[in-house]
Design a protein around this motif. Structure first.
Motif, PDB file in Angstrom:
ATOM      1  N   UNK B 156    -158.294  -8.342  31.829  1.00 42.49           N
ATOM      2  CA  UNK B 156    -159.680  -8.386  32.290  1.00 42.49           C
ATOM      3  C   UNK B 156    -160.583  -7.410  31.549  1.00 42.49           C
ATOM      4  N   UNK B 214    -168.191   0.622  34.793  1.00 45.20           N
ATOM      5  CA  UNK B 214    -168.456   0.946  36.197  1.00 45.20           C
ATOM      6  C   UNK B 214    -167.203   0.709  37.033  1.00 45.20           C
ATOM      7  N   UNK B 215    -166.862   1.669  37.851  1.00 47.59           N
ATOM      8  CA  UNK B 215    -165.639   1.561  38.643  1.00 47.59           C
ATOM      9  C   UNK B 215    -165.815   0.510  39.730  1.00 47.59           C
ATOM     10  N   UNK B 217    -165.714  -1.287  43.176  1.00 48.93           N
ATOM     11  CA  UNK B 217    -165.811  -0.615  44.478  1.00 48.93           C
ATOM     12  C   UNK B 217    -164.512  -0.724  45.262  1.00 48.93           C
ATOM     13  N   UNK B 242    -156.641 -21.657  37.982  1.00 49.66           N
ATOM     14  CA  UNK B 242    -157.614 -21.687  39.071  1.00 49.66           C
ATOM     15  C   UNK B 242    -158.890 -20.928  38.710  1.00 49.66           C
ATOM     16  N   UNK B 243    -158.984 -20.480  37.470  1.00 49.92           N
ATOM     17  CA  UNK B 243    -160.200 -19.798  37.019  1.00 49.92           C
ATOM     18  C   UNK B 243    -160.266 -18.343  37.439  1.00 49.92           C
ATOM     19  N   UNK B 245    -159.295 -14.407  36.698  1.00 54.12           N
ATOM     20  CA  UNK B 245    -158.772 -13.395  35.773  1.00 54.12           C
ATOM     21  C   UNK B 245    -158.529 -12.155  36.623  1.00 54.12           C
ATOM     22  N   UNK B 283    -166.550  -6.030  43.972  1.00 53.12           N
ATOM     23  CA  UNK B 283    -167.201  -5.695  45.239  1.00 53.12           C
ATOM     24  C   UNK B 283    -166.295  -6.176  46.372  1.00 53.12           C
ATOM     25  N   UNK B 285    -166.870  -8.138  48.740  1.00 51.46           N
ATOM     26  CA  UNK B 285    -167.018  -9.600  48.940  1.00 51.46           C
ATOM     27  C   UNK B 285    -166.210 -10.355  47.891  1.00 51.46           C
ATOM     28  N   UNK B 286    -166.331  -9.902  46.643  1.00 51.35           N
ATOM     29  CA  UNK B 286    -165.607 -10.539  45.537  1.00 51.35           C
ATOM     30  C   UNK B 286    -164.102 -10.486  45.762  1.00 51.35           C
ATOM     31  N   UNK B 289    -162.885 -12.768  48.516  1.00 53.67           N
ATOM     32  CA  UNK B 289    -162.926 -14.151  48.048  1.00 53.67           C
ATOM     33  C   UNK B 289    -161.757 -14.439  47.095  1.00 53.67           C
ATOM     34  N   UNK B 293    -158.121 -16.781  47.410  1.00 55.91           N
ATOM     35  CA  UNK B 293    -157.760 -17.834  46.451  1.00 55.91           C
ATOM     36  C   UNK B 293    -156.404 -17.541  45.820  1.00 55.91           C
TER      37      UNK B 293
END
Lengths: 361, 485
Positions: B156, B214-215, B217, B242-243, B245, B283, B285-286, B289, B293
């Motif tokens: 990544x 940037x670290x 979160x 599944x897209x 990384x 984040x 939220x990320x 999510x 998946x």
């Protein structure tokens, strides 16, 4: 095709002939000339478009291997169908643009500051050099530190080392969500915002400041984009996919000018050069400047002070003649020796004009 | 008048403690992390600044004495191994962080700064230096540049080459050059790309401008068990398909998990034939999510058990096993030999089965840890150097693994470098003409071939002696014509 080209190059080398590799010709305005020749005399064209096709593409491996004459648009279409992209968002500058030309000219698009450049995504490449030898460097795996990274060196070499015949790229998945917001502000504030928001881990994939407006593209996982957009505000840019494509292809009105356009690569936080018409992208690290006889020298001086360099993008002098001024004598010598090792008989163009014979063994 | 000797000239530019000549002072430098190869250098110099480095280089150049750069000496391929006719140049005294620019996300540091020290110095700004080789506590940024080091997060966040903007370099003749810029590109050929990963063959890095990231979160790691290495390998492909990384994606086989579990108690499932560690960062939220998946994909791909870290302490524990795989292996075997081939991931089942077969052939155990996301294998061949013949068997076993990696379309080294260790296998991966071009590129920087001689790029003569010249377009090279080389 490879054997034909090898033969053609060997013959040119034997009789002191010159060859210029050329794909779709969409970036000819950037091309260097042969040493000691008028820009118009570049020997025979070596048309790469007949060597086309995707050699290997397995989306699960995140690798695509492509022949040089393949149109960039065709490659991108195949990748989009698999939910992937060339993450450096290459400008095409015309439908005919080929992969070979893309790598040889080394131009990256709006996503460059956030995802990386063309060279960052190159895993391996093959080249036929000025002796007619077909050489392979790098490979088609993500990590490879065997030997010098010659495949990345080929990026931006403008065909001066030979014909790039095949390239392997790392692929990335397309973002799940994307949104662009527009902010009216002064250039100084825009430079500050571009840098600050990125350093605060916003999911930004492109920034451009033009005509007093800052355009910021947020992309990534849907919840991340929603959060970032809510935090930063701004107005919605409708049809943002088209807007960014037009910007990338330099179809924006900023580029419709009779002035020379200088391309300035500099530190992202460098203060704006306010007395020339300027557009800013790549988080501040790339500036496009309308230059004229009065301010050209000033732009160059400013670029050096800002930790970078200026080159003429569209104008009367060669990009390379101009940029080469920035190299130290030691580096010029190293570059000339590397060029000579690939092209001892001076079959291919030179990156910057050198006195005739200097690059010949 | 007698011309001054090398030592006299070096003593003129260096303080007494920066020039080591006595044998007992040279002993600590006799090898790097690949301790089976050892030699004492002529002397060791520890310059304090760029000016001294340039002076040392000019002196050595004039005397035609070769120079071997050394960072922390943690390299795993013998890249910093001395030779008796060389000067070892250590960057240990150049460990200043020169400046940090939080807004531009960059830091300018001297080559002897440790990898982790950069991240520590910028942590309060919410930033870090992304490449994290497992030796990051000790290894230096100068060494990272020489090796183009990666780490568990490089799928990544990229390798060293993706995270360095500018270098100041002293060439062998003492000239100081700048490669790259404070911007994102620079005029002329991209020599920065050639310098990074050049294993000390092209120049001595005196200053590195790194990109800071940037670290994220939040980071969370999922640990999944699989009943076979094939299903675990296939699951990696499904995650990518599944897209996704992931921040990190690692695999360990049962021999490896057993070794580490007895060492660090990471909580690994010892009944599994293989486990995957899949990290998501970003984040909150990320991460939520992506983790949902990832878990879904892993379950569909046949995971028999999935655990997701619930806090930092647990995440660190799951990673502790992977990060301690090497020392854990050292605990269950007197010696081990770490390989570093990289392969297209789809070839994983074939390669692992072949490694198992070779393990029987050589009667040596082998644990497999694997940077699964980017296809980088680290088979750990266990042996006992005190048993006559075992070292040789381990080396032969390793060589066969590397050649297998090339055969399936991969490379002999993903991140540890060629050094002296894999120099013969370079003859398998590259043709004589390709190797010659690399020598010519070296010549452009180092006319008399004085920098780190005998490393990274083999001479054609050596390949001929090795007898494994790469077959070019179906035609074997005429080995008999030795005088050609």
């Amino acid at each position: 095709m490879i054997e034909t080209w090898q033969q053609q190059i060997k013959e040119a080398a034997a009789r002191g002939g010159k060859l210029t590799p050329r794909g779709g010709g969409t970036k000819a305005f950037l091309a260097p000339s042969h040493a000691g020749d008028a820009a118009s005399h570049v020997g025979d064209m070596l048309d790469t478009r007949s060597h086309a096709g995707i050699v290997e593409y397995d989306p699960k491996e995140l690798v695509i291997v492509v022949k040089c004459g393949t149109r960039v648009a065709d490659v991108e279409k195949t990748m989009v169908d698999a939910g992937q992209m060339l993450a450096f968002e290459p400008p095409h500058f015309g439908e005919a643009a080929t992969i070979g030309g893309l790598v040889a000219t080394g131009n990256s698009g709006p996503r460059r500051a956030y995802a990386g450049s063309v060279r960052d995504f190159i895993l391996g490449a093959k080249v036929i050099d000025g002796k007619g030898d077909h050489l392979a460097f790098g490979g088609k795996v993500m990590k490879n530190v065997a030997g010098f990274d010659v495949s990345r060196l080929l990026t931006g070499s403008f065909g001066t080392f030979g014909v790039i015949t095949e390239v392997a790229f790392k692929c990335l998945p397309l973002p799940k969500a994307q949104a662009t917001r527009v902010f009216e502000m002064e250039s100084a504030n825009a430079i500050e915002a571009m840098n600050r928001w990125y350093s605060e881990a916003d999911p930004i994939t492109a920034t451009t400041f033009v005509d007093g407006k800052l355009y910021v593209r947020f992309a990534g996982a849907e919840p991340a984009v929603k959060t970032a957009v809510a935090k930063r505000g701004g107005t919605v840019l409708p049809n943002d996919v088209e807007w960014w494509r037009d910007w990338r292809e330099q179809r924006h009105s900023f580029f419709a000018t009779n002035a020379e356009i200088h391309r300035v690569s500099c530190k992202s936080t460098a203060a704006a050069l306010d007395d020339a018409e300027t557009a800013i992208e790549w988080g501040g690290a790339l500036r496009w400047v309308h230059a004229n006889a009065d301010n050209a020298a000033k732009v160059r001086y400013w670029a050096n002070r800002a930790g970078g360099h200026a080159s003429i993008w569209r104008g009367s002098t060669s990009v390379h003649a101009n940029a080469a001024q920035a190299l130290s004598e030691s580096l010029k010598q190293v570059q000339t020796k590397i060029k000579t090792s690939f092209d001892p008989y001076n079959v291919f163009p030179n990156l910057s004009p050198v006195p005739s014979g200097e690059a010949a063994k | 008048m007698k011309a001054p000797t090398l030592f006299e000239e070096l003593a003129n530019v260096l303080s007494a403690e920066s020039l080591k000549i006595a044998e007992e002072d040279l002993r600590p430098y006799e090898c790097d992390g690949l301790s089976m190869y050892r030699a004492l250098p002529k002397c060791v110099v520890l310059p304090e600044d760029e000016k001294q480095i340039a002076e040392v280089m000019r002196i050595c150049h004039a005397h035609r004495v070769s120079v071997i750069a050394r960072g922390a000496g943690t390299g795993l391929s013998g890249g910093a191994m001395p030779d008796p006719n060389s000067v070892v140049l250590s960057t240990a005294k150049m460990m200043k962080i020169i400046d940090i620019d939080p807004l531009a996300c960059s830091a300018r540091v001297q080559p002897g700064v440790r990898n982790l020290a950069i991240s520590e110095a910028v942590a309060h700004l919410g930033l870090y230096y992304a490449p994290d080789p497992s030796s990051q506590i000790a290894c230096t940024i100068g060494g990272n540049v020489a090796e183009n080091s990666g780490g568990v997060h490089c799928l990544k966040y990229g390798l060293t080459i993706h995270n360095v903007r500018k270098l100041r370099v002293v060439l062998m003749n003492g000239d100081i050059v700048t490669l790259g810029s404070d911007g994102l590109d620079s005029p002329g050929y991209d020599l920065l790309a050639v310098m990074i990963g050049s294993e000390g063959l092209l120049g001595i890095v005196t200053e590195v401008t790194v990109k800071l990231t940037p670290k994220p979160k939040l980071a969370q790691v999922a640990m999944a068990s699989f009943a076979s290495v094939e299903t675990a390998g296939a699951a990696v492909g499904e995650i990518i398909a599944a897209g996704i990384i992931p921040g990190g994606l690692e695999m360990m086989d049962q021999i490896a998990t057993e070794a580490v579990e007895g060492f660090v108690h990471a909580g690994y499932d010892l009944s599994a034939a293989a486990i995957l560690l899949c990290e998501s960062d970003g984040t909150p939220e990320e991460v939520a999510d992506e983790m949902a998946r990832v878990s879904d994909v892993l379950r569909k791909a046949g995971a028999t058990d999935i655990k997701v870290s619930e806090n930092e302490e647990q995440r660190a524990r799951y990673w502790s096993g992977r990060k301690n795989a090497f020392p854990a292996t050292g605990r269950i075997s007197p010696d081990y030999y770490c390989m570093d081939g990289t392969i297209p991931r789809r070839e994983l089942p074939r390669v692992l089965n072949e490694i198992a077969r070779l393990s029987e052939k050589y009667s040596l155990r082998c644990a497999n840890v694997f940077h699964a996301g980017d296809g980088n294998l680290h088979p750990l061949i266990m042996f006992d150097a005190n048993v006559p013949g075992e070292l040789q068997r381990a080396e032969d076993f390793g060589a066969e693994i590397l050649e297998l990696c090339v055969e399936v379309g991969g490379t002999i080294t993903g991140e540890h470098g060629v050094g002296v260790e894999k120099i013969n296998q370079m003859c398998v991966q590259f043709s004589p003409k390709e190797l010659t071009r690399m020598h010519e590129i070296k010549h452009a920087f180092d006319e008399h071939a004085l920098l780190n001689p005998g490393k990274a790029v083999p001479t054609l003569h050596r390949c001929a002696e090795f007898g494994r010249m790469k077959v070019s377009q179906g035609k074997p090279m005429p080995f008999a014509n030795l005088e050609r080389f």
